[in-house]
Design an enzyme around this catalytic site. Structure first.
Site, short mmCIF file in Angstrom:
data_model
loop_
_atom_site.label_atom_id
_atom_site.label_comp_id
_atom_site.label_asym_id
_atom_site.label_seq_id
_atom_site.Cartn_x
_atom_site.Cartn_y
_atom_site.Cartn_z
N GLY A 30 -14.18 -20.03 26.05
CA GLY A 30 -15.21 -20.95 25.57
C GLY A 30 -16.61 -20.52 25.94
CB SER A 31 -19.83 -21.69 24.57
OG SER A 31 -19.65 -23.07 24.78
CB THR A 32 -18.92 -23.33 29.79
OG1 THR A 32 -19.17 -24.37 28.84
CG2 THR A 32 -19.67 -23.66 31.08
N GLY A 85 -13.51 -23.77 31.18
CA GLY A 85 -14.24 -24.93 30.66
C GLY A 85 -13.28 -26.07 30.34
CB ALA A 86 -12.69 -29.18 30.50
CG ASP A 87 -12.44 -29.25 24.67
OD1 ASP A 87 -13.43 -28.64 24.25
OD2 ASP A 87 -11.30 -28.75 24.72
CE LYS A 97 -8.74 -25.45 29.77
NZ LYS A 97 -9.98 -25.01 29.06
N GLY A 98 -8.54 -27.19 24.98
CA GLY A 98 -7.92 -26.64 23.77
C GLY A 98 -8.81 -26.71 22.55
CD GLU A 106 -8.27 -22.51 27.54
OE1 GLU A 106 -9.37 -22.11 27.15
OE2 GLU A 106 -7.86 -23.65 27.27
C1 5RP Z 1 -10.68 -23.60 24.83
C2 5RP Z 1 -11.09 -24.62 25.84
C3 5RP Z 1 -12.53 -24.58 26.28
O1 5RP Z 1 -12.56 -24.42 27.64
C4 5RP Z 1 -13.18 -25.87 25.89
O2 5RP Z 1 -13.06 -26.02 24.47
C5 5RP Z 1 -14.64 -25.94 26.30
O3 5RP Z 1 -15.38 -25.01 25.59
P1 5RP Z 1 -16.96 -24.86 25.74
O4 5RP Z 1 -17.23 -24.31 27.11
O5 5RP Z 1 -17.32 -23.91 24.63
O6 5RP Z 1 -17.57 -26.21 25.54
O7 5RP Z 1 -10.34 -25.42 26.29
O8 5RP Z 1 -9.33 -23.76 24.49
#
Ligand code: 5RP
Length: 226
Positions: A30-32, A85-87, A97-98, A106
């Site tokens: 993910g972007s973080t 990261g996480a949603d 997540k996902g 992950e």
């Molecule tokens: C990917 C994930 C990511 O960690 C989650 O979507 C967070 O992404 P971002 O850092 O881009 O907000 O679970 O499967």
């Protein structure tokens, strides 16, 4: 760079302070995580000796780009730390997540790590999980049947798409994004879903998180569990 990206950058870069010489590191997606890998690459160029296991093809590409050495589970089965990261993150540090579709790898990585550090921007901190649709990875064969069983649990599954086609994970599977409304008992919901034939894994990560680093536009904070 907008405020959310600044927050992600700060959270990602701050997490690299936890990495020490000789460590084996689980690299989330993910972007973080991008910012974490970039910073880690700088430290590797300055002599840090570590190896990472990537949770997605994208992460593998970033690690190669920034010079972070990689390995796999044939070399080591226990990681010193995993950073991802996480949603959504709730006050008990249960996660959804996902969003990026990498949840299976992950979770294998997080479950193999002595310490699991979650890096998020402040927008991911919620009082209860469920606003973000829960990703569930399922086998392509008979996916309609598996989705119907998930619907019986009131999950309102929607097949994730990539244009007109079904989105296919790095593992060759499909993902359904499920609306369960507010998730009051993430552990039980995860167990119910895992019992369904055809479900590979859910995006609910419970009792796994060791530490949360939350990014804000001007600082990163290590959170206390409530
Ligand atoms: C990917 C994930 C990511 O960690 C989650 O979507 C967070 O992404 P971002 O850092 O881009 O907000 O679970 O499967």
């Amino acid at each position: 760079m907008n405020n959310q990206d600044k927050a992600k950058k700060l959270a990602g870069e701050t997490s690299v302070k936890h990495i020490e010489n000789g460590m084996y590191i689980g690299l989330g997606s993910g972007s973080t995580v991008y910012w974490m890998i970039r910073k880690l690459g700088e430290r590797v160029q300055n002599g840090l000796d570590v190896k990472g296991i990537p949770s997605s093809r994208q992460t593998q590409e970033w690690a190669n780009e920034f010079g972070v050495p990689l390995t796999d589970f044939s070399e080591i089965q226990e990681l010193d730390v995993a950073i991802d990261g996480a949603d959504e993150v709730d006050p008990q540090w249960n996660l959804i997540k996902g969003g990026g579709g990498a949840l299976v790898r992950e979770k294998i990585i997080a479950a193999s790590a002595r310490k699991f550090i979650v890096i998020v921007d402040e927008s991911k901190l919620v009082s209860q999980l469920g606003d973000f649709k829960l990703p569930v990875e399922i086998l392509p064969f008979g996916w309609e049947v598996t989705a119907a069983r998930i619907a019986e649990l009131d999950g309102e599954p929607v097949l994730r798409r990539d244009g007109h086609d079904a989105f296919v994970s790095d593992n060759g599977n499909y993902i359904v994004d499920c609306d369960f409304g507010v998730i009051n008992d993430p552990k039980t919901l995860h167990q119910q879903l895992k019992q369904l034939t055809g479900v590979v894994e859910t995006g609910l990560f419970t009792e796994m998180t060791s530490e949360v680093i939350a990014g804000y536009p001007d600082q990163a904070k290590t959170l206390q569990k409530s």
